[in-house]
Design a protein around this motif. Sequence first.
Motif, PDB file in Angstrom:
ATOM      1  N   SER A  38       0.819  -1.208   0.000  1.00 23.44           N
ATOM      2  CA  SER A  38       0.000   0.000   0.000  1.00 23.44           C
ATOM      3  C   SER A  38       0.853   1.259   0.000  1.00 23.44           C
ATOM      4  O   SER A  38       2.039   1.247   0.333  1.00 23.44           O
ATOM      5  N   ALA A  39       0.191   2.373  -0.361  1.00 24.16           N
ATOM      6  CA  ALA A  39       0.871   3.662  -0.367  1.00 24.16           C
ATOM      7  C   ALA A  39       1.320   4.043   1.042  1.00 24.16           C
ATOM      8  O   ALA A  39       2.358   4.696   1.220  1.00 24.16           O
ATOM      9  N   ALA A  40       0.540   3.647   2.061  1.00 27.53           N
ATOM     10  CA  ALA A  40       0.918   3.965   3.440  1.00 27.53           C
ATOM     11  C   ALA A  40       2.242   3.316   3.811  1.00 27.53           C
ATOM     12  O   ALA A  40       3.085   3.923   4.480  1.00 27.53           O
ATOM     13  N   VAL A  41       2.440   2.068   3.384  1.00 27.73           N
ATOM     14  CA  VAL A  41       3.697   1.376   3.682  1.00 27.73           C
ATOM     15  C   VAL A  41       4.864   2.070   2.990  1.00 27.73           C
ATOM     16  O   VAL A  41       5.912   2.313   3.596  1.00 27.73           O
ATOM     17  N   TRP A  42       4.684   2.410   1.709  1.00 32.18           N
ATOM     18  CA  TRP A  42       5.777   3.079   0.993  1.00 32.18           C
ATOM     19  C   TRP A  42       6.060   4.450   1.603  1.00 32.18           C
ATOM     20  O   TRP A  42       7.220   4.890   1.664  1.00 32.18           O
ATOM     21  N   GLY A  43       5.009   5.153   2.056  1.00 35.79           N
ATOM     22  CA  GLY A  43       5.221   6.445   2.699  1.00 35.79           C
ATOM     23  C   GLY A  43       6.015   6.306   3.990  1.00 35.79           C
ATOM     24  O   GLY A  43       6.944   7.080   4.250  1.00 35.79           O
ATOM     25  N   ALA A  44       5.648   5.293   4.805  1.00 37.50           N
ATOM     26  CA  ALA A  44       6.377   5.062   6.053  1.00 37.50           C
ATOM     27  C   ALA A  44       7.822   4.653   5.769  1.00 37.50           C
ATOM     28  O   ALA A  44       8.749   5.080   6.465  1.00 37.50           O
ATOM     29  N   LEU A  45       8.024   3.827   4.750  1.00 38.21           N
ATOM     30  CA  LEU A  45       9.381   3.419   4.379  1.00 38.21           C
ATOM     31  C   LEU A  45      10.215   4.622   3.934  1.00 38.21           C
ATOM     32  O   LEU A  45      11.392   4.738   4.284  1.00 38.21           O
ATOM     33  N   ALA A  46       9.596   5.519   3.156  1.00 35.87           N
ATOM     34  CA  ALA A  46      10.324   6.709   2.698  1.00 35.87           C
ATOM     35  C   ALA A  46      10.790   7.549   3.880  1.00 35.87           C
ATOM     36  O   ALA A  46      11.914   8.075   3.888  1.00 35.87           O
ATOM     37  N   ILE A  47       9.931   7.664   4.894  1.00 37.31           N
ATOM     38  CA  ILE A  47      10.307   8.411   6.102  1.00 37.31           C
ATOM     39  C   ILE A  47      11.501   7.754   6.780  1.00 37.31           C
ATOM     40  O   ILE A  47      12.489   8.414   7.130  1.00 37.31           O
ATOM     41  N   VAL A  48      11.430   6.432   6.953  1.00 43.15           N
ATOM     42  CA  VAL A  48      12.513   5.711   7.616  1.00 43.15           C
ATOM     43  C   VAL A  48      13.789   5.779   6.777  1.00 43.15           C
ATOM     44  O   VAL A  48      14.890   5.965   7.317  1.00 43.15           O
ATOM     45  N   TYR A  49      13.651   5.644   5.451  1.00 36.04           N
ATOM     46  CA  TYR A  49      14.817   5.721   4.568  1.00 36.04           C
ATOM     47  C   TYR A  49      15.585   7.030   4.752  1.00 36.04           C
ATOM     48  O   TYR A  49      16.791   7.041   4.994  1.00 36.04           O
ATOM     49  N   VAL A  50      14.882   8.143   4.607  1.00 40.52           N
ATOM     50  CA  VAL A  50      15.540   9.446   4.556  1.00 40.52           C
ATOM     51  C   VAL A  50      15.875   9.972   5.951  1.00 40.52           C
ATOM     52  O   VAL A  50      17.004  10.388   6.227  1.00 40.52           O
ATOM     53  N   VAL A  51      14.872   9.933   6.855  1.00 37.55           N
ATOM     54  CA  VAL A  51      15.065  10.542   8.165  1.00 37.55           C
ATOM     55  C   VAL A  51      16.109   9.784   8.970  1.00 37.55           C
ATOM     56  O   VAL A  51      17.019  10.387   9.564  1.00 37.55           O
ATOM     57  N   TRP A  52      16.009   8.454   9.001  1.00 37.55           N
ATOM     58  CA  TRP A  52      16.983   7.707   9.795  1.00 37.55           C
ATOM     59  C   TRP A  52      18.375   7.778   9.203  1.00 37.55           C
ATOM     60  O   TRP A  52      19.362   7.676   9.929  1.00 37.55           O
ATOM     61  N   GLY A  53      18.470   7.955   7.901  1.00 38.34           N
ATOM     62  CA  GLY A  53      19.796   8.135   7.312  1.00 38.34           C
ATOM     63  C   GLY A  53      20.475   9.391   7.821  1.00 38.34           C
ATOM     64  O   GLY A  53      21.704   9.443   7.943  1.00 38.34           O
ATOM     65  N   SER A  54      19.668  10.410   8.146  1.00 40.20           N
ATOM     66  CA  SER A  54      20.238  11.671   8.630  1.00 40.20           C
ATOM     67  C   SER A  54      20.471  11.674  10.139  1.00 40.20           C
ATOM     68  O   SER A  54      21.176  12.554  10.651  1.00 40.20           O
ATOM     69  N   THR A  55      19.892  10.715  10.871  1.00 38.53           N
ATOM     70  CA  THR A  55      20.048  10.743  12.329  1.00 38.53           C
ATOM     71  C   THR A  55      21.479  10.470  12.777  1.00 38.53           C
ATOM     72  O   THR A  55      21.889  10.929  13.849  1.00 38.53           O
ATOM     73  N   TYR A  56      22.248   9.731  11.972  1.00 37.71           N
ATOM     74  CA  TYR A  56      23.638   9.468  12.347  1.00 37.71           C
ATOM     75  C   TYR A  56      24.423  10.778  12.398  1.00 37.71           C
ATOM     76  O   TYR A  56      25.262  10.981  13.276  1.00 37.71           O
ATOM     77  N   LEU A  57      24.144  11.656  11.450  1.00 41.65           N
ATOM     78  CA  LEU A  57      24.757  12.984  11.472  1.00 41.65           C
ATOM     79  C   LEU A  57      24.288  13.745  12.709  1.00 41.65           C
ATOM     80  O   LEU A  57      25.098  14.364  13.418  1.00 41.65           O
ATOM     81  N   GLY A  58      22.980  13.715  12.977  1.00 43.14           N
ATOM     82  CA  GLY A  58      22.437  14.417  14.137  1.00 43.14           C
ATOM     83  C   GLY A  58      23.054  13.938  15.442  1.00 43.14           C
ATOM     84  O   GLY A  58      23.385  14.747  16.322  1.00 43.14           O
ATOM     85  N   ILE A  59      23.212  12.618  15.573  1.00 43.35           N
ATOM     86  CA  ILE A  59      23.800  12.064  16.798  1.00 43.35           C
ATOM     87  C   ILE A  59      25.234  12.549  16.976  1.00 43.35           C
ATOM     88  O   ILE A  59      25.665  12.906  18.080  1.00 43.35           O
ATOM     89  N   SER A  60      26.003  12.570  15.878  1.00 40.46           N
ATOM     90  CA  SER A  60      27.391  13.039  15.964  1.00 40.46           C
ATOM     91  C   SER A  60      27.457  14.476  16.471  1.00 40.46           C
ATOM     92  O   SER A  60      28.346  14.839  17.253  1.00 40.46           O
ATOM     93  N   VAL A  61      26.511  15.306  16.027  1.00 35.02           N
ATOM     94  CA  VAL A  61      26.494  16.706  16.457  1.00 35.02           C
ATOM     95  C   VAL A  61      26.047  16.814  17.916  1.00 35.02           C
ATOM     96  O   VAL A  61      26.595  17.607  18.690  1.00 35.02           O
ATOM     97  N   VAL A  62      25.062  16.016  18.321  1.00 37.33           N
ATOM     98  CA  VAL A  62      24.579  16.051  19.707  1.00 37.33           C
ATOM     99  C   VAL A  62      25.695  15.716  20.685  1.00 37.33           C
ATOM    100  O   VAL A  62      25.902  16.421  21.687  1.00 37.33           O
ATOM    101  N   VAL A  63      26.429  14.636  20.425  1.00 37.29           N
ATOM    102  CA  VAL A  63      27.427  14.183  21.397  1.00 37.29           C
ATOM    103  C   VAL A  63      28.692  15.036  21.387  1.00 37.29           C
ATOM    104  O   VAL A  63      29.608  14.777  22.167  1.00 37.29           O
TER     105      VAL A  63
END
Length: 329
Positions: A38-63
């Motif tokens: 479904s479109a809902a699954v692909w939408g949720a996957l897109a969020i996880v794909y892009v947002v979680w890819g950027s969290t590693y950068l965010g964590i490096s800046v936080v610490v």
Amino acid sequence: MRFLIPNLLDMTRPAVDPASDTEGPSDAPPAPTRRRTSAAVWGALAIVYVVWGSTYLGISVVVETMPAFLSGAARFVTAGLLLAGLLAWRHGPGVLRVDRRQLISASVVGLLLLLGGNGLVVLAETSIPSGLTALLIAVVPALVVMLKAGAGERPGAGALCGVLLGLAGLAVLTLPGLSGDVRIGGVLTVVAASTLWAIGSFSASRIPMPKNPFAASAYEMIAGGLGCLAVGLVRGEQRGLDLAAFSARSWVAWGGLVLFGSLVAFTAYAWLLQTAPISLVATYAYVNPVVAVALGALVLREALSWPIVLGGLIVVGGVCLIVSTERRG
């Protein structure tokens, strides 16, 4: 952005396209299983794909200026309470009602994913690059296949080859630690985090979780945050703690992790774990590293040594093989 979280909270439809369901007599032969995601699954996957890819950068800046576990505790508890409040406002307080077994299950999964998985990643990023961390995390699908095999599910030849490739890539990725280019302790910490994350993801679909996946996500984040708080206090991170010493850059990154990394992306991931095939959910593991490595190189100027590039390519290739094999099965 104001509509994103309410739309996530309304993702309660099946993970397959309803048009694929057919009505007919109960004694009719089963229809071929040609279900479309479904479109809902692909939408949720897109969020996880892009947002979680950027969290590693965010964590490096936080610490850079914030303590690892206490910053994680504040992040997850804040996001969990915000999500619980949103759920109660949108669907009524009853949506948060769970029995004892469901609460324990959600807490265990939250501790595995957020204290064991994410908490150790935050700790590791105090000593190793964010891109390398993301590539090491990418072996999670291979670990999930190994857990499934241990539970009696026999993996196919393609999945087995993918696991072997993933482990070979993991070995190459540890070379910077063995050679002294990065701290080997940080590398081993991420390997432990990957293992705990895989166990948490594997367990989420096999134990009695809260019926509402978003309520489950809220309880998981609160439990994981409290676990991070306990570990942070045991480590003594509260000693000499000075909020004024936290940089504006770290505060912005922390806020982004709360809103996007936890409240939005983790909620989407928790929903996917209960709604979509885990082999499809696991595809985030070969998209996140690409995003993380690119951002680490562009923003933090992290070096891309040959073990990181070669090992990353091997791991991503193994994950692609695992996912493509399982989705055909």
